[in-house]
Motif scaffolding. Structure first.
Motif, mmCIF file in Angstrom:
data_model
loop_
_atom_site.group_PDB
_atom_site.id
_atom_site.type_symbol
_atom_site.label_atom_id
_atom_site.label_comp_id
_atom_site.label_asym_id
_atom_site.label_seq_id
_atom_site.Cartn_x
_atom_site.Cartn_y
_atom_site.Cartn_z
ATOM 1 N N LEU A 140 130.337 118.109 112.573
ATOM 2 C CA LEU A 140 131.531 118.051 111.733
ATOM 3 C C LEU A 140 131.342 118.861 110.446
ATOM 4 O O LEU A 140 130.226 119.117 110.025
ATOM 5 N N GLN A 180 125.294 110.285 101.246
ATOM 6 C CA GLN A 180 124.527 111.433 101.745
ATOM 7 C C GLN A 180 124.189 111.266 103.223
ATOM 8 O O GLN A 180 124.305 112.205 104.009
ATOM 9 N N VAL A 205 131.550 118.846 106.453
ATOM 10 C CA VAL A 205 131.326 117.729 105.530
ATOM 11 C C VAL A 205 131.358 118.169 104.063
ATOM 12 O O VAL A 205 131.048 119.321 103.749
ATOM 13 N N VAL A 216 127.313 111.884 105.477
ATOM 14 C CA VAL A 216 127.671 113.290 105.730
ATOM 15 C C VAL A 216 126.550 114.035 106.478
ATOM 16 O O VAL A 216 126.828 114.927 107.268
ATOM 17 N N TYR A 217 125.316 113.615 106.242
ATOM 18 C CA TYR A 217 124.188 114.236 106.947
ATOM 19 C C TYR A 217 124.333 113.994 108.456
ATOM 20 O O TYR A 217 124.231 114.908 109.285
ATOM 21 N N PHE A 225 130.338 116.176 100.177
ATOM 22 C CA PHE A 225 129.894 114.970 99.462
ATOM 23 C C PHE A 225 129.921 115.274 97.974
ATOM 24 O O PHE A 225 129.337 116.269 97.539
ATOM 25 N N LEU A 272 121.969 120.335 104.659
ATOM 26 C CA LEU A 272 122.855 119.667 103.710
ATOM 27 C C LEU A 272 122.268 119.866 102.321
ATOM 28 O O LEU A 272 121.169 119.404 102.035
ATOM 29 N N MET A 315 127.262 115.981 109.802
ATOM 30 C CA MET A 315 126.943 117.403 109.954
ATOM 31 C C MET A 315 126.166 117.633 111.255
ATOM 32 O O MET A 315 126.436 118.576 111.996
ATOM 33 N N LYS A 316 125.221 116.714 111.537
ATOM 34 C CA LYS A 316 124.421 116.840 112.766
ATOM 35 C C LYS A 316 125.272 116.557 114.006
ATOM 36 O O LYS A 316 124.899 116.934 115.107
ATOM 37 N N MET A 370 128.317 119.367 94.332
ATOM 38 C CA MET A 370 128.635 118.740 95.616
ATOM 39 C C MET A 370 127.680 119.199 96.711
ATOM 40 O O MET A 370 127.033 120.236 96.591
ATOM 41 N N MET A 371 127.593 118.384 97.756
ATOM 42 C CA MET A 371 126.752 118.745 98.908
ATOM 43 C C MET A 371 127.653 119.096 100.078
ATOM 44 O O MET A 371 128.637 118.408 100.339
ATOM 45 N N GLU A 372 127.278 120.178 100.767
ATOM 46 C CA GLU A 372 127.958 120.556 102.000
ATOM 47 C C GLU A 372 126.912 121.160 102.930
ATOM 48 O O GLU A 372 125.798 121.465 102.509
ATOM 49 N N GLY A 373 127.316 121.376 104.151
ATOM 50 C CA GLY A 373 126.429 122.046 105.100
ATOM 51 C C GLY A 373 126.336 123.523 104.745
ATOM 52 O O GLY A 373 127.324 124.125 104.338
#
Lengths: 353, 178
Positions: free
Chosen positions: B31, B20, B33, B23-24, B35, A7, B27-28, A177-180
């Motif tokens: 999904l 955070q 995500v 969504v963290y 933010f 992330l 993600m695990k 922004m934050m994403e995977g």
């Protein structure tokens, strides 16, 4: 094998991708909203015994990029709109001397000092050769943190391959922004393209000159013409785009970066209402995917350009549809981002549905 | 499944961390995500907001303009959240600080006394974790079952001793919302 997803902010992901692409030297100067990128490079380049310099100004940074790039090193700088304006002289020089480098613009609202919120008002500057003289350079527009990483990683190879600056045009939203994101493995230095043109200390070859000075008009014209032949070749092989729901679409939305994400959401909402809208997203802004644009115009589509500006890319949509299509525009600026709902309303207004 | 959540409070309440961690964990859990934070330049007391999206599908706009759920951590955030929350959306209110009733009748309101629950656990700073647990309980979008290993990477080693209390706060929030 892709590594486990992390992330991350877009800014950090571009930094990590640059490190993995083998960036030998980074020269930057702080500016919001790209500061995390400079900070990431400060933290990770020195660990790897590579060069990181926070220059005294943007102008100094881009000239350091030119110098290091001329020696054949893989080099990068990053900034945001007003800072990238300051770098334009150096970018013009790099284009004139065919120096590969990567320039990241995490763009913000303008003109002038403007604001620190996301915007796409730098399209003209990026795609039309923002400095003086006759030139273009590669412009890549990511829509997500993952793509920001992937395009940055690839930009180094493209810059070396075509001997020119490659710009990653993100915006404040993509940067912040934050994403995977999952990263590709570090590039093997052995796979790098050879740079026999570079300057350096080798004494057993003829002297190389890397500069953009040409005082003989005929000789200079020949150099420019040769460069434009390269541009013509790039236009054949480089354009890249993504499409959604295009085939039966009456109205094709054209958007890049953050506004493409918003437009995709609006297209999905329209489809749920039975409205035939689709999305065309240029990934390379230069060279623009003009051939495909022309095909869509021939297919009788209408177009709606959606941008975070007063309308810049829309001019390319008009240009490459050759006056055959109705082209509409919807934009927000000043740091505002269009909403899916507002874009949907625009689709409905145009199609009267 | 797509859950769009808008989180709002003042700087220092842990709104950004809450987003955070949400969504963290998502993600695990496999999904997609996104933010996106908005905050003022102030170290404490300015606005702190986050738009977060978790989804089984590719996420279109990262901007949360019409959320399925909204978190109201302080009084100032109420009008903003009430204004944008989707019809039939769920509003999670920190009732320790928000003493006013929302005017809208087309939304579901869940009141969680986050500060009180957190203080009972020893520190008001856990209030965001209480709300995180409540959000999971109410929406079911993210299970939070991987929160513990995530907190180990989220916090620096010197703060690992606070992890059990954070987990306890999350569970207390889930319980308060059930």
């Amino acid at each position: 094998m892709a590594e486990e997803k992390r992330l991350m902010k877009g800014n950090e992901a571009m930094g990590e991708a640059a490190v993995r692409a083998g960036c030998d030297a980074y020269f930057g100067y702080p500016i919001t909203p790209q500061n995390e990128l400079t900070a990431y490079m400060a933290k990770h380049m020195l660990d790897k015994k590579r060069t990181f310099i926070q220059a005294e100004s943007e102008v100094a940074a881009i000239n350091m990029v030119f110098g290091a790039g001329a020696t054949g090193a893989r080099v990068m700088t990053s900034s945001s709109s007003p800072g990238v304006s300051l770098k334009q002289e150096g970018i013009s020089y790099a284009c004139g001397a065919d120096v590969p480098c990567v320039v990241i613009n995490v763009s913000r609202s303008g003109p002038g000092l403007g604001g620190i919120s996301p915007a796409q008002g730098d399209y003209f500057q990026s795609t039309r050769g923002g400095g003086h003289g006759d030139y273009y350079h590669i412009v890549l527009a990511p829509k997500s943190v993952q793509e920001a990483a992937d395009l940055t990683y690839e930009a180094f190879d493209l810059a070396d391959q075509w001997r020119m600056p490659a710009m990653v045009l993100a915006d404040g939203m993509i940067g912040q922004m934050m994403e995977g994101v999952s990263f590709k493995p570090p590039k093997d230095p052995a796979t790098r393209i050879a740079k026999p043109w570079a300057v350096g200390t080798s004494s057993n070859r003829p002297v190389n000159h890397v500069d953009s000075t040409h005082l003989d008009p005929d000789e200079f014209e020949a150099v420019n013409r040769a460069r434009f032949e390269r541009y013509a070749e790039m236009k054949k092989v480089l354009p890249r785009y993504e499409e959604h729901d295009i085939d039966d679409a009456e109205l094709v939305l054209v958007a890049y970066g953050t506004s493409a994400r918003v437009s995709y959401g609006a297209v999905q909402m329209a489809r749920k209402l039975g409205i035939k809208a689709g999305l065309f997203r240029p990934i390379t802004l230069w060279p623009f995917p003009e051939k495909r644009m022309g095909e869509l115009a021939d297919a009788g589509k209408k177009f709606l350009a959606v941008e975070m500006s007063m309308g810049q890319m829309v001019e390319d949509v008009r240009l490459y549809t050759h006056g055959k299509s109705e082209v509409f525009f919807y934009g927000r600026c000043g740091g505002n981002i269009p909403t899916e709902e507002a874009v949907l309303a625009e689709i409905q207004k145009i199609l009267k549905k | 499944m797509t859950e769009k959540t808008f989180m709002a409070g003042f700087g220092g309440q842990g709104v950004i961390s809450m987003g955070q961690l949400w969504v963290y964990c998502a993600m695990k859990e496999g999904l997609e995500v996104t933010f996106f934070p908005f905050y003022g330049a102030e170290k404490r007391g300015g606005i702190a907001r986050a738009g977060v999206i978790v989804s089984t599908e590719e996420i279109a706009s990262p901007l949360v303009t019409s959320p399925d759920s909204a978190i109201v951590m302080n009084m100032d955030s109420l009008p903003l959240c009430e204004n944008i929350l989707k019809k039939d959306g769920v509003m999670l209110v920190n009732s320790s600080l928000v003493k006013v009733e929302p005017e809208r009748k087309d939304i579901r309101v869940v009141k969680i006394p986050c500060n009180e629950i957190a203080e009972k656990l020893g520190d008001v700073k856990f209030a965001n974790m209480v709300m995180l647990g409540a959000l999971s309980q109410v929406t079911g979008a993210v299970k939070l079952d991987k929160l513990e290993p995530i907190l180990k990477t989220f916090f620096s080693e010197s703060k690992h001793r606070f992890i059990p209390k954070n987990l306890e706060a999350m569970e207390a929030g889930a319980k308060a919302a059930s």
